[in-house]
Design a protein around this motif. Sequence first.
Motif, PDB file in Angstrom:
ATOM      1  N   TRP A  85      79.527 -34.649  19.257  1.00  0.00           N
ATOM      2  CA  TRP A  85      78.591 -33.748  19.608  1.00  0.00           C
ATOM      3  C   TRP A  85      79.921 -32.416  19.960  1.00  0.00           C
ATOM      4  O   TRP A  85      81.377 -33.378  20.051  1.00  0.00           O
ATOM      5  N   PHE A  86      80.228 -31.185  19.718  1.00  0.00           N
ATOM      6  CA  PHE A  86      80.855 -29.843  20.420  1.00  0.00           C
ATOM      7  C   PHE A  86      80.271 -29.886  21.578  1.00  0.00           C
ATOM      8  O   PHE A  86      79.187 -30.106  21.943  1.00  0.00           O
ATOM      9  N   VAL A  87      81.372 -29.906  22.277  1.00  0.00           N
ATOM     10  CA  VAL A  87      81.155 -29.569  23.884  1.00  0.00           C
ATOM     11  C   VAL A  87      81.341 -28.313  24.445  1.00  0.00           C
ATOM     12  O   VAL A  87      82.771 -27.421  24.374  1.00  0.00           O
ATOM     13  N   VAL A  88      80.306 -26.958  25.431  1.00  0.00           N
ATOM     14  CA  VAL A  88      80.989 -26.097  25.772  1.00  0.00           C
ATOM     15  C   VAL A  88      80.710 -25.781  27.401  1.00  0.00           C
ATOM     16  O   VAL A  88      79.605 -26.468  27.865  1.00  0.00           O
ATOM     17  N   LYS A  89      80.922 -24.798  28.077  1.00  0.00           N
ATOM     18  CA  LYS A  89      81.058 -24.467  28.910  1.00  0.00           C
ATOM     19  C   LYS A  89      79.770 -23.249  29.228  1.00  0.00           C
ATOM     20  O   LYS A  89      79.558 -22.216  28.268  1.00  0.00           O
ATOM     21  N   ASP A  90      79.015 -24.037  29.681  1.00  0.00           N
ATOM     22  CA  ASP A  90      77.608 -22.843  30.307  1.00  0.00           C
ATOM     23  C   ASP A  90      77.729 -21.907  31.121  1.00  0.00           C
ATOM     24  O   ASP A  90      78.459 -22.170  31.018  1.00  0.00           O
ATOM     25  N   ILE A  91      76.926 -20.935  31.080  1.00  0.00           N
ATOM     26  CA  ILE A  91      76.791 -19.901  31.886  1.00  0.00           C
ATOM     27  C   ILE A  91      77.166 -20.221  33.507  1.00  0.00           C
ATOM     28  O   ILE A  91      77.553 -19.452  34.878  1.00  0.00           O
ATOM     29  N   ASN A  92      76.937 -21.697  33.422  1.00  0.00           N
ATOM     30  CA  ASN A  92      76.529 -22.575  34.931  1.00  0.00           C
ATOM     31  C   ASN A  92      77.879 -22.992  35.111  1.00  0.00           C
ATOM     32  O   ASN A  92      78.178 -23.767  36.274  1.00  0.00           O
ATOM     33  N   GLY A  93      78.932 -23.067  34.620  1.00  0.00           N
ATOM     34  CA  GLY A  93      80.258 -24.141  34.112  1.00  0.00           C
ATOM     35  C   GLY A  93      80.098 -25.479  33.775  1.00  0.00           C
ATOM     36  O   GLY A  93      80.456 -25.986  33.849  1.00  0.00           O
ATOM     37  N   GLU A  94      78.858 -25.603  33.405  1.00  0.00           N
ATOM     38  CA  GLU A  94      78.856 -26.851  33.174  1.00  0.00           C
ATOM     39  C   GLU A  94      78.885 -27.057  32.107  1.00  0.00           C
ATOM     40  O   GLU A  94      78.695 -26.778  30.671  1.00  0.00           O
ATOM     41  N   GLU A  95      79.062 -28.618  31.498  1.00  0.00           N
ATOM     42  CA  GLU A  95      79.421 -28.767  30.424  1.00  0.00           C
ATOM     43  C   GLU A  95      77.887 -29.300  29.130  1.00  0.00           C
ATOM     44  O   GLU A  95      76.659 -29.823  30.009  1.00  0.00           O
ATOM     45  N   ALA A  96      77.884 -28.884  28.368  1.00  0.00           N
ATOM     46  CA  ALA A  96      76.784 -28.526  27.171  1.00  0.00           C
ATOM     47  C   ALA A  96      76.890 -29.074  26.105  1.00  0.00           C
ATOM     48  O   ALA A  96      78.353 -29.232  26.242  1.00  0.00           O
ATOM     49  N   TYR A  97      76.120 -29.314  25.531  1.00  0.00           N
ATOM     50  CA  TYR A  97      76.571 -30.632  24.025  1.00  0.00           C
ATOM     51  C   TYR A  97      75.833 -29.906  22.610  1.00  0.00           C
ATOM     52  O   TYR A  97      74.656 -29.625  22.899  1.00  0.00           O
ATOM     53  N   THR A  98      76.060 -29.602  21.542  1.00  0.00           N
ATOM     54  CA  THR A  98      75.393 -29.013  20.114  1.00  0.00           C
ATOM     55  C   THR A  98      76.151 -29.345  18.903  1.00  0.00           C
ATOM     56  O   THR A  98      77.033 -30.217  18.933  1.00  0.00           O
ATOM     57  N   LYS A  99      75.550 -29.352  18.127  1.00  0.00           N
ATOM     58  CA  LYS A  99      75.875 -29.801  16.704  1.00  0.00           C
ATOM     59  C   LYS A  99      76.140 -28.308  15.552  1.00  0.00           C
ATOM     60  O   LYS A  99      76.652 -27.939  14.939  1.00  0.00           O
ATOM     61  N   ASN A 100      76.393 -26.678  16.710  1.00  0.00           N
ATOM     62  CA  ASN A 100      76.267 -26.260  15.968  1.00  0.00           C
ATOM     63  C   ASN A 100      77.888 -25.715  15.860  1.00  0.00           C
ATOM     64  O   ASN A 100      78.441 -25.091  16.907  1.00  0.00           O
ATOM     65  N   GLY A 101      78.209 -25.780  14.613  1.00  0.00           N
ATOM     66  CA  GLY A 101      79.715 -25.644  14.769  1.00  0.00           C
ATOM     67  C   GLY A 101      80.167 -24.085  14.530  1.00  0.00           C
ATOM     68  O   GLY A 101      81.722 -24.030  13.693  1.00  0.00           O
TER      69      GLY A 101
END
Length: 252
Positions: A85-101
């Motif tokens: 999974w790719f890892v991003v920081k959401d609007i709340n600063g929390e780590e989130a995971y996605t398959k969207n590359g």
Amino acid sequence: MENAVYDAIVSANQLLEKQNIIANNLANISTTGFKEKFHYILEKNSTENKQDAYNTIIKEYYNVSPGILNYTQRNLDLFVEKDGWFVVKDINGEEAYTKNGHLKINSNGKLTIQNNEVIGNHCDINIPNNAQLRISSDGVISSIFKKKNNSVENKIGELKLVKIPINSLIQKENGFFYLNKKYDNFHHKNRLIPHDNNVRIKSGMLELSNVNAAQNMIEMISNARQFETQMKIISISDKNAEYANQLININN
């Protein structure tokens, strides 16, 4: 008669929930990296007590199969393999995971996915102006500058890539996945998932949605017919109750 009505109401509510999930699947049929979602009934309590009819436990699960690959030839379009999974920081600063590359560079020189900053592996990723980028299969990001007849390549960061079974994740309304509480507490006790050196990515391609449009349409039609049946049961039960009351009034 009352049990029949309550059973019909419970079934109708479950069918409405299924329809919402199917509608969401179909709405995201063109969303990069989207995973098809379903739900199933885990347990149904006795309806001896009227209120027990609403204690049905419903579990969500995802279709883990990969979507079709779209070969874009764009160096910032990435496909992450298997449980990666790719890892991003959401609007709340929390780590989130996605398959969207589908990566983009914002005005601040940050890599983003759906306008959310991509998290680096123990580093901040800052993209130099006018740099040509190359992202290797292990997530290392290099900038390439051409000087006369030579090319100079410098490492400027590394993507954080994690490996998590999809059934240990839940999807929120923003489209990103998050660790479910049971997995988080048992394995990591609220600590962040570490980078996994074994996760591999491929550049120049995107994983499309894995939604099966035909199957979802068939289920939507089937659910609609079942819902109509439950509404008829409720209507017939109401009429029978009305007739019974009329008979009781006549006899009195």
